[in-house]
Every structure is written in structure tokens, then in C-alpha cells.
Write an enzyme that holds these catalytic residues in place. Structure first.
Site, mmCIF file in Angstrom:
data_model
loop_
_atom_site.group_PDB
_atom_site.id
_atom_site.type_symbol
_atom_site.label_atom_id
_atom_site.label_comp_id
_atom_site.label_asym_id
_atom_site.label_seq_id
_atom_site.Cartn_x
_atom_site.Cartn_y
_atom_site.Cartn_z
ATOM 1 N N ILE A 1 48.198 42.896 41.530
ATOM 2 C CA ILE A 1 47.445 43.983 42.167
ATOM 3 C C ILE A 1 45.962 43.681 42.288
ATOM 4 O O ILE A 1 45.233 44.398 42.962
ATOM 5 C CB ILE A 1 47.630 45.323 41.419
ATOM 6 C CG1 ILE A 1 47.344 45.142 39.920
ATOM 7 C CG2 ILE A 1 49.017 45.884 41.654
ATOM 8 C CD1 ILE A 1 47.326 46.443 39.147
ATOM 9 N N GLY A 2 45.535 42.663 41.634
ATOM 10 C CA GLY A 2 44.103 42.347 41.722
ATOM 11 C C GLY A 2 43.868 40.881 41.466
ATOM 12 O O GLY A 2 44.540 40.259 40.643
ATOM 13 N N GLU A 3 42.963 40.355 42.232
ATOM 14 C CA GLU A 3 42.598 38.958 42.008
ATOM 15 C C GLU A 3 41.076 38.946 41.949
ATOM 16 O O GLU A 3 40.402 38.866 42.975
ATOM 17 C CB GLU A 3 43.106 38.102 43.175
ATOM 18 C CG GLU A 3 42.640 36.663 43.149
ATOM 19 C CD GLU A 3 43.696 35.713 42.592
ATOM 20 O OE1 GLU A 3 44.889 35.971 42.801
ATOM 21 O OE2 GLU A 3 43.299 34.734 41.954
ATOM 22 N N GLY A 4 40.554 39.164 40.764
ATOM 23 C CA GLY A 4 39.100 39.133 40.598
ATOM 24 C C GLY A 4 38.647 37.708 40.391
ATOM 25 O O GLY A 4 39.451 36.765 40.404
ATOM 26 N N THR A 5 37.347 37.550 40.219
ATOM 27 C CA THR A 5 36.791 36.218 40.031
ATOM 28 C C THR A 5 37.245 35.609 38.714
ATOM 29 O O THR A 5 37.443 34.410 38.608
ATOM 30 C CB THR A 5 35.250 36.304 40.042
ATOM 31 O OG1 THR A 5 34.875 37.058 41.185
ATOM 32 C CG2 THR A 5 34.624 34.933 40.099
ATOM 33 N N ASP B 1 28.239 45.280 36.701
ATOM 34 C CA ASP B 1 29.019 44.964 37.899
ATOM 35 C C ASP B 1 29.633 46.251 38.473
ATOM 36 O O ASP B 1 30.815 46.291 38.820
ATOM 37 C CB ASP B 1 30.102 43.937 37.551
ATOM 38 C CG ASP B 1 30.603 43.183 38.787
ATOM 39 O OD1 ASP B 1 29.946 43.264 39.853
ATOM 40 O OD2 ASP B 1 31.659 42.529 38.689
ATOM 41 N N SER C 1 39.827 36.898 36.686
ATOM 42 C CA SER C 1 41.134 37.311 36.177
ATOM 43 C C SER C 1 42.108 37.547 37.316
ATOM 44 O O SER C 1 41.719 37.616 38.479
ATOM 45 C CB SER C 1 40.990 38.633 35.404
ATOM 46 O OG SER C 1 40.793 39.690 36.323
HETATM 47 P P1 ADP Z 1 37.878 41.016 37.442
HETATM 48 O O1 ADP Z 1 37.046 40.808 36.226
HETATM 49 O O2 ADP Z 1 38.667 39.817 37.762
HETATM 50 O O3 ADP Z 1 37.101 41.572 38.598
HETATM 51 P P2 ADP Z 1 39.008 43.687 37.088
HETATM 52 O O4 ADP Z 1 39.159 44.232 35.720
HETATM 53 O O5 ADP Z 1 37.892 44.234 37.908
HETATM 54 O O6 ADP Z 1 38.971 42.102 37.047
HETATM 55 O O7 ADP Z 1 40.362 43.936 37.888
HETATM 56 C C1 ADP Z 1 40.551 43.471 39.193
HETATM 57 C C2 ADP Z 1 41.290 44.509 40.018
HETATM 58 O O8 ADP Z 1 42.552 44.809 39.410
HETATM 59 C C3 ADP Z 1 40.584 45.852 40.129
HETATM 60 O O9 ADP Z 1 39.659 45.872 41.197
HETATM 61 C C4 ADP Z 1 41.738 46.790 40.369
HETATM 62 O O10 ADP Z 1 42.131 46.766 41.722
HETATM 63 C C5 ADP Z 1 42.860 46.171 39.553
HETATM 64 N N1 ADP Z 1 42.926 46.810 38.218
HETATM 65 C C6 ADP Z 1 42.249 46.452 37.110
HETATM 66 N N2 ADP Z 1 42.544 47.247 36.076
HETATM 67 C C7 ADP Z 1 43.444 48.146 36.537
HETATM 68 C C8 ADP Z 1 44.140 49.263 35.949
HETATM 69 N N3 ADP Z 1 43.991 49.581 34.662
HETATM 70 N N4 ADP Z 1 44.970 49.969 36.743
HETATM 71 C C9 ADP Z 1 45.155 49.643 38.035
HETATM 72 N N5 ADP Z 1 44.538 48.604 38.635
HETATM 73 C C10 ADP Z 1 43.685 47.864 37.909
HETATM 74 MG MG MG Z 2 36.208 43.417 38.827
#
Ligand code: ADP
Ligand code: MG
Length: 534
Positions: free
Chosen positions: A64-68, A177, A70
Site C-alpha cells: 500500500i505504500g512505497e516510501g523512500t 516530514d 520503507s
Molecule cells: P516512509 O517512511 O517510507 O515514507 P510511511 O510511514 O510514510 O513510510 O508510509 C508510507 C505510506 O504507507 C503512507 O503514505 C501510507 O500511504 C501508507 N501507510 C503507512 N502507515 C499506514 C497505516 N498505519 N495504515 C494505512 N496506511 C499506512
Molecule cells: Mg512517509
């Protein structure tokens, strides 16, 4: 610290087109991650292999997410009695510093779980793989809903963001951030959650012990990196990347998958070399390209006072290489100023962009102001800059160059700017970008303000006129998805009578001076939120 850059000046506007498909942080949309990108299934398999104990507890459904730093997955808890529970699993990149990981966990455990701050269920580790399990909050894509939110929803959104910021700031956590992808919003349930403490830092009196340790580690690493520079003529090469807590460098993984971030980092790697004008070649190129257009050049340096404390620059020596394609010996002899610059350029406060070493929770309030600016103007991302000086020049076109220079003086920075640009009236700017007719506007304003489909504005900005319906159609067409049309139906509710208090609050959030910028606590008490059903 000095650097110079030529920045093309256009009519003040949002610095990105409406309906930009790429998110501000370069990530893709949820369905694109889980369906369109090949290899997601493989990533899930690899995660089970890397942390086998996950398989005993969770069924991982999708990415669901591909951050920098994680990848985040949606999973369901298999051992749960009763209904399946949805969990978000955040797999940190294995190269994350252990102290950094521990600090992120401590932020979540100590400050999380209430007041719109994401909590934590548990954490798994095997070797260098760490997975944080959190309650899952289904959330909207900011871009998808931006133009369909009512003023009341915007009010609720901002109020809830300030609740989260008040909570973490009370613990002495500077998030660093704050941006829509880190503030999850479930519109239907009216639920909110601030996530991602991967870049957080502590205030001097922080209650999060590990954030103190992070700072110490970062300082140590940066001083050892200062020693590892090799200088060849004007070019600087770094022997290893900056630590996550300082200049944020994605790994190869992120570089491959996130083109916008990649471009941004590419510039940074040159620029963030530890000397004064490392990416000189890039700067000159951009200046040459812009010679026929209106150009604003900015240059930032410490004032004498700050130099004594924050840098080894001789205060009495001034250089004269600005605007030339050379780096003078005075600049070459200067040591890098150590100041955190984490986060996304478009959301960075002026004191972050100018590398002010004394940064406080006020930087999160600036970022909240940039989000508010997007909500009021209907443009996201509002500022889109690949480097700090471009971002600073963009801020100047909204808040005024003289005002920015004046404010920078208060935190010990001197900004040289080639051109004077006036501050914008925030209401007029937002209304023009949204293309709404305000009942509150005077007849004189009406005459001055370009109409919603003003062709001059469209031509200059190079994208469609900023109308609600225009942006909906554009986006529905480009994605080929009809449902987005319905989702994006413009909500005109209240947009023709946004109260003055909204713009007053925006002005106080985008205060160029961090010392007088409104706090989260102050924002919650602001008249914009008074007598409202929140
Ligand atoms: P990064 O450090 O890689 O940016 P994040 O913690 O911001 O990681 O998570 C990346 C994305 O994953 C978020 O923008 C969101 O879309 C999704 N995400 C993170 N935590 C949750 C959560 N608890 N519930 C639903 N989606 C989440
Ligand atoms: Mg993030």
C-alpha cells in the site's frame, strides 16, 4: 554556507499543475502499487522469507505504500479471534541505522495511539530486517479528493492535523516530514493519523531519549563525512551518502522506483557535497537557460554572527564569485554547515532551506501551512522544487522577497536576491487558483483578478486553467477511470465565502520567521476553529 541558483520567475501561482498524477513525494497511487507494478508478489514473498515469523501471524495482502525508506503492506491478522483485523506492516529498508529505527519506534510507542498520532501494535526483527505492525487506516489520496472537499472538511482536516502536531510537539518531537502522504485521512469515518517518524528529531528538551541519540549519531557521521571529501577543481565527490537524519538520500531501491525523488536526489547529491558551491555546473546551466526570461537568483549565506557559532567561515571575508562560473578560494575553504534538511523540498520551512542550525517544532507548522495552502488553492503539490534554492525562490514569489530576506536575518542568514518580488494577497491568490468568485471580493478586486479560465494565466503556467471541473475532466481522461469523475466532483460548498479567519491562519502558519510562527496549540485556539462543529 553559500550557493547560488537562477530560478525562472513566472506569474505567482502554484508551482505544479492541477491533477498532477505524480504525488509530491513521488509515490504512486495505491492501486498502481498493488496491481500495476510487477514484482509486488515477489516483494511479499521476499518479506516472508526475510522475516519468517510474520507468516505465523499475518496474511500479507498487498503493498500500500512505497516510501523512500520503507515499503508498507496491508495484512490481516490470522490468529485474531473474531473478525479479521487489518494491519499495516512497515518494512524498513535494511540499511536504516539501528538508532534511527529505535527512535521511530519510541516516537510511536510514547506519543502514538491518541490525538491522531498513529500507534503501534508490535514489531518484528530478523537480522537487519525490521517490520513495524500498526493499526491499518484506510485513507484517501490527497490529490483525488482535493477539489471535492468542502470548506468545513478542510477546517476539520486542519484542526485534526494540529491536534496531532500539538501532541508530538508536547513530547519534543519535530516530525520534519509533515505532508499529506504522512497524514492519513479517512474521509468517510473522519479519522486521521500522523505517520512516519523516520525523519523525526528531538527538541533540546525532548522526552524521547532515542531522538537525542539520533542527533548525536548524525553529528558524528557528518563530521566524519566532512573529512572524506575529495575535491577536484570545482567538483566535489562524496565517498559515502549522507545519513538519513541529515540530508535524505534514498537507496538504490527508491532510486529505481521513484523518478521524481530520483531527480531531486540527483541534484542534491551534487549540491549537498560538503562545500559551498558544489553543483555549480547545474546552477550555471539553469541560469543560461533562463537568460531570456525573468530570472530570480538567490544566494544564501550566514551572517557574521552565525558564522562564528555555526561555521568556521571567516566572518570578515566576503567572496565575489556569485554570478560567475567559478568557485573562489574563500568559498572553497569554508566548511560545511551542519544543519538538518530532512523532508520534502516543497514543504521545507525557510529556516530549513537556508540551513539554519537552530530548528524547532515551528518547521512542522510551516509544512502544515503548505498543506493548508494546497487545500485553499486546490493545487497539489503547491511548491514543486527539486532543490532548496528553487524552493526558497518559490516561497519568495508568494511571501515576498523583501519579507523573506528580512525574516532570514532574524535567524542569522543573509539572502541575496537579484530581483524584488512583492508578497501576494493569500485570499486573492487562492481564489484565482481555485477559480472561485468570492462574494467578499470588492468590485475593485473583481476587475484586477483574472477570471477562472483566464487564457493568459493558462498560457503562462503551461497547464489547464485552474477550474474544478476542468481538473476533474483532465484527470478522469488521463487515468481512463470513470469513477474518478464522481470522486472528483467539485464541491463548491462554502468556497465562495471562505472566512477571513482561514487566510489569517494561513498567514500565521506561513510566517517566514519561525520565532513568531503560530504553534499547534495556538492554531487550535485560532478563530478559524471557533464556534464550529469540530
Ligand atoms: P516512509 O517512511 O517510507 O515514507 P510511511 O510511514 O510514510 O513510510 O508510509 C508510507 C505510506 O504507507 C503512507 O503514505 C501510507 O500511504 C501508507 N501507510 C503507512 N502507515 C499506514 C497505516 N498505519 N495504515 C494505512 N496506511 C499506512
Ligand atoms: Mg512517509
Amino acid at each position: 554556507m553559500e550557493a547560488s541558483l537562477g530560478v525562472e520567475m513566472e506569474e505567482p501561482k502554484a508551482f505544479s499543475p492541477p491533477g498532477d498524477r505524480l504525488r509530491a513525494d513521488g509515490s504512486l497511487k495505491k492501486h498502481e502499487l498493488s496491481v500495476k507494478l510487477p514484482g509486488v508478489k515477489k516483494d511479499i514473498e521476499k518479506l516472508y522469507e526475510a522475516v519468517p515469523q510474520l507468516g505465523n501471524v499475518f496474511k500479507i495482502k498487498e503493498k500500500i505504500g512505497e516510501g523512500t525508506f520503507s515499503s508498507v503492506y496491508l495484512a490481516t491478522a490470522q490468529l485474531q479471534v473474531g473478525p479479521e483485523e487489518k494491519i499495516a506492516l512497515k518494512h524498513l529498508i535494511p540499511t536504516s541505522h539501528p538508532v534511527r529505527i529505535a527512535a521511530e519506534l519510541q516516537c510511536l510507542t510514547v506519543a502514538g495511539g491518541q490525538d491522531n498520532v498513529m500507534g503501534i501494535k508490535c514489531c518484528f526483527r530478523k537480522n537487519d530486517h525490521v517490520v513495524i505492525a500498526m493499526p491499518y487506516l484506510e485513507h484517501e489520496s490527497f490529490l483525488d479528493i482535493l477539489n471535492s472537499l468542502s470548506v468545513q472538511e478542510v477546517r476539520e482536516y486542519m484542526f485534526n492535523l494540529f491536534r496531532a502536531l500539538k501532541r508530538i510537539h508536547q513530547f519534543g518531537i519535530v516530525h520534519r516530514d509533515v505532508k499529506p502522504s504522512n497524514f492519513l485521512y479517512n474521509r468517510r469515518l473522519k479519522k486521521y493519523a500522523l505517520v512516519d517518524f523516520g525523519l523525526a528529531q528531538g527538541t533540546h528538551d525532548t522526552k524521547i531519549d532515542l531522538l537525542r541519540l539520533v542527533q548525536a549519531e548524525a553529528q558524528q557521521e557528518s563530521s566524519s563525512q566532512n573529512k572524506s571529501h575529495r575535491i577536484t577543481g570545482n567538483k566535489i565527490s562524496l565517498s559515502n551518502p549522507a545519513p538519513k537524519g541529515l540530508d535524505q538520500q534514498p537507496t538504490a531501491k527508491a532510486v529505481v522506483k521513484r523518478p521524481y525523488t530520483n531527480a531531486q536526489v540527483h541534484t542534491k547529491q551534487g549540491k549537498d557535497g560538503k562545500l559551498m558551491k558544489p553543483s555549480k555546473t547545474v546552477d550555471i546551466l539553469s541560469r543560461n537557460l533562463a537568460t531570456k526570461k525573468k530570472v530570480i537568483s538567490t544566494k544564501v549565506m550566514n551572517t557574521g554572527v552565525m558564522r562564528k557559532t555555526a561555521s568556521s567561515c571567516p566572518a570578515n571575508q566576503t567572496c565575489d564569485c556569485f554570478g560567475t562560473d567559478k568557485v573562489c578560494s574563500i568559498c572553497l575553504s569554508r566548511r560545511q554547515q551542519v544543519a538538518p534538511r530532512a523532508g520534502t523540498p516543497g514543504f521545507r520551512a525557510p529556516e530549513v532551506l537556508t540551513k539554519c542550525p537552530n530548528q524547532t517544532t515551528a518547521i512542522d507548522m510551516w509544512s502544515a501551512g503548505v498543506i493548508f495552502l494546497s487545500l485553499l488553492s486546490g493545487r497539489y503539490p503547491f511548491y514543486k522544487a527539486s532543490d532548496d534554492l528553487t524552493a526558497l525562490a518559490q516561497i519568495m514569489t508568494i511571501r515576498g522577497s523583501r519579507e523573506t530576506i528580512q525574516a532570514a536575518k532574524t535567524f542569522g542568514k543573509s539572502i541575496l536576491c537579484s530581483k524584488e518580488v512583492p508578497a501576494q494577497d493569500l485570499r486573492k491568490l487562492c481564489e484565482r487558483l481555485r477559480g472561485v468568485d468570492s462574494k467578499m471580493s470588492t468590485a475593485a478586486d473583481e476587475k484586477q483578478r483574472p477570471g477562472p479560465a483566464d487564457p493568459a494565466l493558462s498560457e503562462k503556467t503551461g497547464h489547464a486553467a485552474p477550474r474544478h471541473s476542468g481538473s476533474s475532466l483532465h484527470r478522469a481522461g488521463s487515468s481512463g477511470c470513470d469513477s474518478r469523475l464522481a470522486k472528483d466532483t467539485p464541491n463548491l460548498e462554502g468556497w465562495d465565502e471562505v472566512p477571513d479567519e482561514a487566510y489569517d491562519l494561513l498567514d500565521k502558519l506561513l510566517d517566514l520567521n519561525p520565532a513568531s510562527r503560530i504553534t499547534a496549540e495556538g492554531a487550535l485556539l485560532h478563530p478559524f476553529f471557533k464556534d464550529r462543529n469540530l
